[in-house]
Design a protein around this motif. Structure first.
Motif, short mmCIF file in Angstrom:
data_model
loop_
_atom_site.label_atom_id
_atom_site.label_comp_id
_atom_site.label_asym_id
_atom_site.label_seq_id
_atom_site.Cartn_x
_atom_site.Cartn_y
_atom_site.Cartn_z
N GLN A 94 3.67 -35.64 -37.48
CA GLN A 94 3.65 -36.95 -38.36
C GLN A 94 2.36 -37.55 -37.65
O GLN A 94 2.60 -38.50 -38.87
CB GLN A 94 4.73 -37.80 -38.12
N MET A 95 2.48 -37.81 -36.67
CA MET A 95 1.36 -38.07 -36.51
C MET A 95 -0.09 -38.27 -36.91
O MET A 95 -0.87 -39.69 -37.06
CB MET A 95 0.90 -38.05 -34.25
N VAL A 96 -0.24 -37.02 -36.85
CA VAL A 96 -2.11 -36.57 -38.31
C VAL A 96 -1.44 -37.64 -39.04
O VAL A 96 -2.93 -38.50 -39.40
CB VAL A 96 -1.78 -35.01 -38.46
N VAL A 97 -0.29 -38.00 -40.05
CA VAL A 97 0.07 -38.18 -41.82
C VAL A 97 -0.47 -39.95 -41.14
O VAL A 97 -0.77 -40.58 -41.88
CB VAL A 97 0.92 -37.78 -42.09
N GLU A 98 0.58 -41.02 -39.57
CA GLU A 98 0.61 -41.82 -39.90
C GLU A 98 -1.28 -42.56 -39.74
O GLU A 98 -1.83 -42.96 -40.23
CB GLU A 98 1.34 -41.66 -38.69
N ARG A 99 -1.74 -41.65 -38.91
CA ARG A 99 -3.31 -42.24 -38.67
C ARG A 99 -4.12 -42.25 -39.56
O ARG A 99 -4.51 -43.38 -39.95
CB ARG A 99 -3.57 -40.60 -37.35
N GLN A 100 -3.17 -41.30 -40.85
CA GLN A 100 -4.43 -40.58 -42.17
C GLN A 100 -3.74 -42.45 -42.95
O GLN A 100 -4.94 -42.88 -43.45
CB GLN A 100 -3.76 -39.71 -43.13
N ALA A 103 -5.16 -45.67 -42.03
CA ALA A 103 -6.79 -46.44 -42.64
C ALA A 103 -6.27 -47.23 -43.53
O ALA A 103 -7.48 -48.42 -44.49
CB ALA A 103 -7.74 -45.03 -43.03
N GLU A 104 -5.39 -47.18 -44.41
CA GLU A 104 -4.70 -47.69 -45.74
C GLU A 104 -4.01 -48.43 -45.08
O GLU A 104 -3.37 -49.48 -46.45
CB GLU A 104 -3.98 -47.05 -46.79
N LYS A 105 -3.77 -49.10 -43.66
CA LYS A 105 -2.99 -49.80 -43.12
C LYS A 105 -2.15 -50.27 -43.69
O LYS A 105 -1.46 -51.13 -43.97
CB LYS A 105 -3.64 -51.41 -44.04
N LEU A 106 -1.41 -49.19 -43.80
CA LEU A 106 -0.10 -48.38 -43.92
C LEU A 106 0.58 -47.94 -43.08
O LEU A 106 0.06 -47.21 -42.39
CB LEU A 106 0.32 -47.70 -45.06
N SER A 107 2.31 -48.51 -43.15
CA SER A 107 3.31 -47.97 -41.47
C SER A 107 4.20 -46.88 -42.29
O SER A 107 4.70 -46.82 -44.00
CB SER A 107 3.38 -48.93 -40.84
N ARG A 108 4.42 -45.96 -41.46
CA ARG A 108 5.18 -45.37 -42.37
C ARG A 108 7.12 -45.73 -42.87
O ARG A 108 7.62 -45.38 -44.62
CB ARG A 108 5.94 -43.51 -41.45
N HIS A 109 6.87 -47.37 -42.21
CA HIS A 109 7.90 -47.47 -42.64
C HIS A 109 7.76 -49.12 -43.93
O HIS A 109 8.38 -49.34 -44.47
CB HIS A 109 8.47 -49.06 -41.50
#
Length: 892
Positions: A94-100, A103-109
């Motif tokens: 989850q951390m890896v994807v969130e970090r990705q 870059a798009e200034k997106l959070s999982r929320h």
RNA sequence: GGGCGCGUAGCUCAGCGGGAGAGCACUCGCUUCACACGCGAGGGGUCACUGGUUCAAUCCCAGUCGUGCCCACCA
């Protein structure tokens, strides 16, 4: 076809691997080797690497050892299953994807749960194959057709079933208690995921004013408490003193006024307070300290949470502090206390601070409703199973580690406030009552019964700890909960190969779950290998950036060299430190094998199916056959005992030290000669011996051995599926002692030549003085090869006196005489003899002393005494011959 | 504070109650018809220290020093 002049691993490895995999050679099933029936199964489940991961040195070691066991057992006729797969690694992935997404200034929320999870699956599809591709490059002979992922449908079913059943048995329960909260990742983590680090912090001593019964402050009367975390004082709900501490007897039952907050809090008597420490009074913050939580329960203190999920000060604290980060708040509070004149002192304080192993931030004890596994109960049988030997650890001492942890095991917090993972199968009614069920429908039915009417249920948003599903790996991958043929055949598994760092995380939990659900241990043996550490002895980890890349090493030196190096270093209980020079050395070994095979090919040494190693005549041939049998037995014993380094050693020494260094040289005169019968036997023997080498080394060096196997013959088989050699009984003591004599003779002559600076090309005459009949016969038998290897043109017995200008050396009963008239350098020879004597004399004295010791003669075993006597006599005889030689030298 | 492990050749490490080993590095000599990623020869070690057990200790025991790791709720 003839072998290339050089072996280039890079070109060969991929081709060989594809050939193995495409032929189905990795697949389990009782259809394996030519000779074996495959009745016995041999199973290893791979420690599933993180699907996000890439191969590091630890994986390389871990999987090399597993592959050795698998290949060895497969060759021994076992129906082998090496069950591969990967782990979804909840938090890490989850951390890896969130970090990705950052870059798009997106959070999982921003995405929402479903879309986020879909994105993780996409990512997994894209890069999830990396590590399994890398395992292939290493040569791992996994049954890839059976590859599993911890979030596969089947494995998820297993997880769900285990959760529901344990819940029904009362072994999973929901509880409100303090958990380790990671304020960066916003999830609870288990005790094991907390790293305690030694640090020097500060201890602040605060003075809490004592209150009168009417709530007013008593002038000048204080209770001093110490704290390393001043910000938690906002949540203090009591001060504890020891019941026997007379200093405070009068104050128990009264209140202090909590400064800043201005809240009266009681002084309670509790044995938790240690009179020896600090002032003897301790502030109690039930919401933010594990000990204080217990004290609070006992003393019925209020629980006031003053931190939010970011570990910032929340609305339960005075307004001016709200919203401050915990560390900002700490400074502010210290300052404010100082301003109030309530800071008594500050001391440097060594302490351990808990950090999240993934996030690297300080963990906060935080009060939450979480799901817990009652590990204490599950541990009972798991402890027993190791106590009674159903499961054995290698090396054994790790059992202590296992026991210690298991006997003090704490409830296992299994819920995580993340999205990637197995969502907990629990639904809540309007009042928060949980219904654990296989499906929402089932939960609704239960809820209807519970409430007497239909209600809206909300599913628990949390997922399970990744290790929850890993704990089921040995049976979930075999199809459980279905009763599959594979489950029946391959469970329990034979050996688990892993590092000691995950004994608690994984091994212990597999033991608990395996025993509970399968009623049998998940594995019979646990082989714990060392960690591959960096040159400073530190654990390699991505966050430290000290990871060596095994793939680069494979590119550079070939997989076989890397595997052999790791194997030769795999000593029980000792860490592996890799050095490039060592890998290079074993790369040279690979080349050596290649060249030996080329040599055999050049000499037309082809394997002969009718060759019977028990029926050869020539001593040299019987000798190498016997040596092969010895080496094979050593390797078998070593692998059986999980002494991988010894297996590597035995293979190395036989191949290089016996076969290449001596046998190939011994047989050159035969192969160049014209005795056709001898030639033919020798060719067949050499081909046979090379075949044995390929077999013996195959588990460790699969590529080069397989490549040679296919290239040097036209048999249409794969080495990896051929039978392990059965050489027991081929050892030959007489050939051994005879060839050993030849080796010592040649070595002795070479030594003289080298030390006397004899022209390398010069051909010498060799005479043996005082040689017995057997020795002379040996000289006669092996004259050709002795002449060749020691550069002798003429040899025989010496009947008369040693002629002047000869150099002599001792060989058992005989004296080697090398007439070097005109060549001999008297001074050099004297130096050489003196050196020999200097080595001998202390030895002789040692044995004389020992043999004159009455205690030794009386108490030592007879064979030891006679052995030592013989040794002394031998040394004395050698010494006498050296004296003679010196005397002759004096004549010159 | 507990627990585990390690200290053997310059380096990395095997071994282990009765003759100190390997790989690499080093020195010397070799285009010897498989291999210079090679061949041959060699130098190099009070097996951390102290004491004990034993006929005998690098090996077993105790302690000391050095070093690494694991666990632990120490205000």
């Amino acid at each position: 076809m003839s072998l290339d002049k050089t072996y280039t691993p890079h070109d060969v490895e991929q081709r060989i691997y594809e050939q193995w995999e495409n032929s189905g050679a990795f697949a389990c099933g009782p259809h394996k080797t030519s000779g074996g029936e495959g009745d016995d199964a041999y199973t290893i489940v791979i420690p599933p690497p993180n699907v996000t991961g890439s191969l590091h040195m630890g994986h390389a070691l871990n999987n090399t050892l597993q592959d050795i066991l698998i290949r060895y057992n497969r060759m021994n006729g076992k129906d082998t299953l090496w069950q591969p797969g990967t782990d979804h690694a909840g938090i890490a992935t989850q951390m890896v994807v969130e970090r990705q997404m950052e870059a798009e200034k997106l959070s999982r929320h921003d995405l929402g749960r479903d879309k986020f999870i879909a994105r993780v699956w996409d990512w997994k599809a894209e890069s999830g194959g990396t590590i399994t591709r890398q395992l292939r490059r290493l040569g791992a002979s996994c049954d890839w057709g059976r590859e599993r992922f911890t979030m596969d449908e089947g494995l998820s079913t297993a997880v769900q079933k285990v959760f529901v059943e344990l819940h029904r048995e009362g072994l999973i329960y929901r509880d409100k208690r303090l958990v380790n909260w990671d304020p960066l990742l916003h999830t609870a983590i288990s005790d094991l995921e907390v790293e305690n680090k030694e640090q020097t912090g500060k201890m602040w001593y605060f003075k809490y004013p004592v209150a009168n019964s009417d709530g007013s402050v008593r002038d000048g009367e204080f209770v001093t408490v110490g704290t390393t975390r001043p910000e938690t004082m906002l949540g203090d709900t009591g001060v504890a003193v020891h019941p026997d501490d007379e200093r405070y007897t009068d104050l128990v039952g009264q209140n202090v006024i909590l400064p800043i907050v201005d809240r009266p809090i009681p002084i309670v008597a509790d044995e938790y307070a240690d009179p020896e420490k600090g002032s003897g009074a301790v502030k109690i913050t039930p919401a933010h300290d594990f000990n204080d939580f217990e004290v609070g329960r006992r003393q019925d203190l209020e629980v006031i949470n003053v931190l939010d999920h970011n570990a910032a000060i929340n609305e339960n604290a005075p307004e001016h502090l709200q919203g401050l980060d915990r560390f900002e708040a700490r400074d502010a509070i210290v300052k404010e206390m100082e301003g109030l004149g309530l800071l008594e002192k500050v001391e440097e304080n060594p302490m351990t601070v808990p950090y999240g192993d993934r996030s690297g931030v300080v963990i906060e004890p935080w009060l939450l409703d979480q799901w817990f596994v009652d590990a204490k109960v599950l541990a009972q049988e798991a402890i027993k199973a190791v106590e009674d030997g159903r499961t054995t650890f290698h090396p054994k001492q790790y059992e202590n580690l296992y026991f210690e942890w298991m006997r003090n095991i704490q409830p296992w917090c299994v819920s995580r406030q993340i999205w990637w993972g197995h969502q907990i199968p629990a639904w809540y009614g309007p009042d928060g009552h949980p219904f654990v069920a296989y499906s929402e429908e089932e939960a609704e039915i239960a809820a209807r019964t519970h409430y007497g009417q239909d209600v809206n249920l909300t599913r628990d948003p949390d997922v399970l700890d990744t290790w929850f599903s890993s704990a089921l790996w040995p049976f979930s991958t075999l199809g459980w909960p279905d009763e599959t043929p594979e489950l029946k055949r391959y469970y329990p598994t034979d050996c688990l190969v892993t590092g000691f760092d995950i004994i608690f995380f994984w091994v212990a939990r597999m033991m608990m779950m395996g025993l509970h659900f399968m009623k049998e241990v998940p594995f019979k043996d646990v082989y714990i290998h060392a960690l591959v550490r960096d040159e400073k002895g530190q654990k390699m980890s991505k966050s430290k950036g000290n990871v060596l890349d095994p793939l680069e090493l494979i590119d550079q030196f070939g997989a076989d060299a890397v595997r052999f190096t790791l194997t030769s270093q795999a000593v029980q209980g000792r860490d592996v430190k890799l050095s490039t020079s060592r890998i290079e050395g074993y790369r040279n070994f690979v080349t050596k094998i290649w060249n030996a095979a080329r040599y055999a090919e050049m000499n037309d040494c082809k394997p002969d199916a009718n060759f019977d190693p028990a029926k050869v005549d020539l001593t040299v041939n019987r000798w190498i056959i016997g040596k092969a049998a010895e080496a094979c037995a050593q390797i078998e014993n070593a692998i059986d005992a999980y002494r991988f380094n010894e297996a590597a050693d035995a293979g190395y020494h036989f191949t290089w030290g016996a076969f290449c260094d001596w046998y190939l040289e011994f047989t050159k005169p035969i192969l160049n000669g014209d005795d056709e019968a001898a030639k033919s036997e020798t060719r067949a023997t050499m081909a046979w011996a090379l075949d044995q080498i390929l077999h013996m080394l195959h588990p460790v060096m699969p590529y080069v051995t397989e490549e040679l196997w296919t290239q040097i013959t036209d048999r249409n088989t794969q080495l990896m599926l051929s039978d392990w050699p059965k050489l027991s009984g081929l050892e030959s003591a007489d050939a051994e002692s005879e060839m050993d004599w030849v080796v010592r003779l040649i070595t002795a002559v070479r030594q003289v030549r080298s030390e006397m600076n004899v022209e390398p090309k010069a051909q010498l005459t060799l005479r043996l003085k005082d040689a017995n009949a057997e020795t002379l016969a040996r000289l006669d038998t092996h004259r050709d090869l002795i002449h060749r290897l020691a550069r002798i043109e003429n040899s025989g017995a010496l009947d008369g006196e040693v002629e002047k200008g000869s150099v002599t050396a001792v060989l058992d009963e005989a004296t080697i005489v090398l007439p070097l008239a005109g060549i001999i350098d008297v001074a050099a020879e004297k130096t050489r003899l003196d050196k020999e004597i200097k080595k001998l004399d202390p030895e002789i004295m040692k044995y004389e002393k020992k043999l004159s010791n009455a205690g030794f003669l009386a108490k030592a075993p007879a064979e030891v005494v006679s052995e030592q006597k013989e040794r002394l006599e031998g040394l004395k005889a050698d010494r006498a011959k050296l004296d003679e030689a010196l005397a002759r030298l004096a004549d010159l």
